[in-house]
Design a protein around this motif. Structure first.
Motif, mmCIF file in Angstrom:
data_model
loop_
_atom_site.group_PDB
_atom_site.id
_atom_site.type_symbol
_atom_site.label_atom_id
_atom_site.label_comp_id
_atom_site.label_asym_id
_atom_site.label_seq_id
_atom_site.Cartn_x
_atom_site.Cartn_y
_atom_site.Cartn_z
ATOM 1 N N ARG A 146 0.832 -1.213 0.000
ATOM 2 C CA ARG A 146 0.000 0.000 0.000
ATOM 3 C C ARG A 146 0.861 1.255 0.000
ATOM 4 O O ARG A 146 0.507 2.263 -0.642
ATOM 5 N N VAL A 147 2.001 1.206 0.702
ATOM 6 C CA VAL A 147 2.903 2.364 0.728
ATOM 7 C C VAL A 147 3.431 2.645 -0.670
ATOM 8 O O VAL A 147 3.407 3.790 -1.141
ATOM 9 N N ASN A 148 3.898 1.603 -1.356
ATOM 10 C CA ASN A 148 4.394 1.783 -2.721
ATOM 11 C C ASN A 148 3.291 2.242 -3.668
ATOM 12 O O ASN A 148 3.527 3.074 -4.552
ATOM 13 N N ARG A 149 2.109 1.707 -3.477
ATOM 14 C CA ARG A 149 1.002 2.043 -4.375
ATOM 15 C C ARG A 149 0.518 3.479 -4.176
ATOM 16 O O ARG A 149 0.252 4.200 -5.146
ATOM 17 N N GLU A 150 0.395 3.921 -2.927
ATOM 18 C CA GLU A 150 -0.175 5.229 -2.648
ATOM 19 C C GLU A 150 0.848 6.349 -2.617
ATOM 20 O O GLU A 150 0.510 7.506 -2.880
ATOM 21 N N TYR A 151 2.116 6.029 -2.287
ATOM 22 C CA TYR A 151 3.120 7.079 -2.120
ATOM 23 C C TYR A 151 4.294 6.954 -3.092
ATOM 24 O O TYR A 151 5.125 7.867 -3.149
ATOM 25 N N GLY A 152 4.384 5.838 -3.804
ATOM 26 C CA GLY A 152 5.440 5.688 -4.790
ATOM 27 C C GLY A 152 6.590 4.816 -4.296
ATOM 28 O O GLY A 152 6.795 4.635 -3.096
ATOM 29 N N GLN A 153 7.360 4.292 -5.265
ATOM 30 C CA GLN A 153 8.466 3.394 -4.948
ATOM 31 C C GLN A 153 9.549 4.090 -4.130
ATOM 32 O O GLN A 153 10.134 3.494 -3.219
ATOM 33 N N ALA A 154 9.813 5.369 -4.444
ATOM 34 C CA ALA A 154 10.854 6.093 -3.716
ATOM 35 C C ALA A 154 10.502 6.222 -2.234
ATOM 36 O O ALA A 154 11.367 6.085 -1.358
ATOM 37 N N GLU A 155 9.230 6.475 -1.938
ATOM 38 C CA GLU A 155 8.803 6.578 -0.540
ATOM 39 C C GLU A 155 8.908 5.219 0.146
ATOM 40 O O GLU A 155 9.304 5.132 1.311
ATOM 41 N N GLY A 156 8.553 4.152 -0.580
ATOM 42 C CA GLY A 156 8.689 2.817 -0.015
ATOM 43 C C GLY A 156 10.132 2.488 0.323
ATOM 44 O O GLY A 156 10.414 1.901 1.374
ATOM 45 N N ASP A 157 11.067 2.879 -0.558
ATOM 46 C CA ASP A 157 12.485 2.651 -0.277
ATOM 47 C C ASP A 157 12.918 3.437 0.960
ATOM 48 O O ASP A 157 13.692 2.942 1.789
ATOM 49 N N ASP A 190 10.272 -6.480 1.905
ATOM 50 C CA ASP A 190 10.037 -5.880 3.223
ATOM 51 C C ASP A 190 10.127 -6.935 4.333
ATOM 52 O O ASP A 190 9.530 -6.772 5.387
ATOM 53 N N ARG A 191 10.870 -7.998 4.082
ATOM 54 C CA ARG A 191 11.027 -9.079 5.057
ATOM 55 C C ARG A 191 12.468 -9.116 5.575
ATOM 56 O O ARG A 191 13.409 -9.128 4.782
ATOM 57 N N PHE A 192 12.618 -9.129 6.891
ATOM 58 C CA PHE A 192 13.922 -9.113 7.539
ATOM 59 C C PHE A 192 14.052 -10.337 8.449
ATOM 60 O O PHE A 192 13.054 -10.835 8.969
ATOM 61 N N VAL A 193 15.292 -10.779 8.643
ATOM 62 C CA VAL A 193 15.574 -11.894 9.550
ATOM 63 C C VAL A 193 16.680 -11.455 10.503
ATOM 64 O O VAL A 193 17.659 -10.829 10.089
ATOM 65 N N VAL A 194 16.511 -11.791 11.782
ATOM 66 C CA VAL A 194 17.513 -11.496 12.802
ATOM 67 C C VAL A 194 18.041 -12.811 13.352
ATOM 68 O O VAL A 194 17.254 -13.677 13.759
ATOM 69 N N ILE A 195 19.366 -12.983 13.362
ATOM 70 C CA ILE A 195 19.993 -14.141 13.998
ATOM 71 C C ILE A 195 20.384 -13.731 15.411
ATOM 72 O O ILE A 195 21.050 -12.713 15.614
ATOM 73 N N LEU A 196 19.963 -14.533 16.386
ATOM 74 C CA LEU A 196 20.165 -14.217 17.803
ATOM 75 C C LEU A 196 21.048 -15.281 18.445
ATOM 76 O O LEU A 196 20.562 -16.319 18.901
#
Length: 305
Positions: free
Chosen positions: A190-201, A227-233
């Motif tokens: 929705r962020v990319n769609r409503e505000y553009g790719q630059a805003e999403g980045d 938009d998916r992140f992984v944390v190794i703990l």
């Protein structure tokens, strides 16, 4: 004026109102000096310094989001500007001897401004140290230049898999637990769609800094994809990993992110899952993590439609 100034329009309006109010008070209480009585050296010095402070304020508000540090820096610079502006007005307007408040307007804001500016610089310094420390540890312990995400200062998916395999072997050798957190943004398209790719980045870059500030120094954050992140703990059991995952989700929910266009807040939220590694390799562990995230996303869809 650039659209990013819209985020700080009330600050700028307040400063202009205060400066004009001070000028009006001088004009009402005093009399204009003849040109022959003007001290051009003082006018150039005080006026030029005031103009430079306005430029500093503009650069500050253009480059920083709203927040405590920005407010402290702005208020400090604003007080210094107001003091110098009143000094310059005094070169054009002669005040009666009975008037004393003009001295307070000229000199009073100066120490207040330096105090606020010092506090702002102190907190800005701590903010930068925290970010730099996180990045320095990741450069020293984990990052390899060929496995570097193009958008964020994080390792990419290939780098994640290589580091995870190595750290799993180390955890088994030391008989220490190792856990993973996966964080996935909700409705990020929705962020990319409503505000553009630059805003999403830009959102992903801000999100990266936010996550780094909410992790421990020995944790490893990587961008798996999109938009998916992984944390190794390392040295972390599943219960503690779940607590950390909840803290990350709460930090995203609380982020008052403002768009670079109109300055409106963009509501952000994230789904997180956490699990501890069993006696398994990197790929089966990541597959199990992806399945857990898919179930969490499905539950969220069922709950909210």
């Amino acid at each position: 004026m650039p659209s990013t100034f819209a985020l700080h329009r009330f600050k700028l309006a307040g400063l202009l109102i205060a400066a004009n109010a001070g000028l009006l008070l001088h004009l009402l209480a005093g009399e204009g000096k003849p040109v022959a009585a003007w001290n051009w050296l003082d006018i150039a010095g005080e006026g030029g310094s005031a103009v430079l402070l306005l430029i500093w304020i503009g650069l500050l508000l253009k480059s920083r989001p709203a927040g405590r540090v920005t407010s402290l820096l702005f208020l400090g610079l604003a007080c210094l500007f107001f003091s110098l502006f009143m000094d310059m007005v005094d070169e054009f307007v002669a005040m009666p001897d009975a008037v004393r408040w003009d001295g307070w307007l000229e000199s009073g804001p100066m120490p207040v401004g330096f105090t606020l500016l010092t506090l702002g610089i102190f907190h800005w310094h701590r903010e930068q140290l925290a970010i730099n420390e996180q990045m320095r540890n990741r450069e020293r312990l984990y990052r390899e230049h060929r496995q570097f995400d193009k958008l964020t200062p994080l390792g990419d998916a290939r780098y994640l898999r290589a580091q995870l395999q190595s750290m799993l072997a180390e955890a088994r050798a030391q008989h220490q637990p190792l856990s993973l957190i996966m964080l996935d943004m909700n409705a990020f398209n929705r962020v990319n769609r409503e505000y553009g790719q630059a805003e999403g980045d830009r959102v992903l870059q801000v999100l990266t800094q936010l996550l780094l500030l909410n992790l421990r120094q020995h944790d490893l954050l990587c961008r798996l994809a999109g938009d998916r992140f992984v944390v190794i703990l390392p040295h972390t059991g599943e219960r503690q990993a779940r607590l950390l995952a909840a803290e990350l989700a709460e930090a995203v929910d609380s982020l008052a992110y403002k768009s670079s266009g109109q300055g409106e807040r963009i509501e952000l939220s994230a789904s997180t899952v956490a699990l501890m590694a069993r006696n398994e390799e990197a790929e089966p562990l990541l597959e199990r993590l992806n399945i857990a995230m898919a179930r969490a996303k499905h539950s969220l869809t069922v709950r909210y439609g």
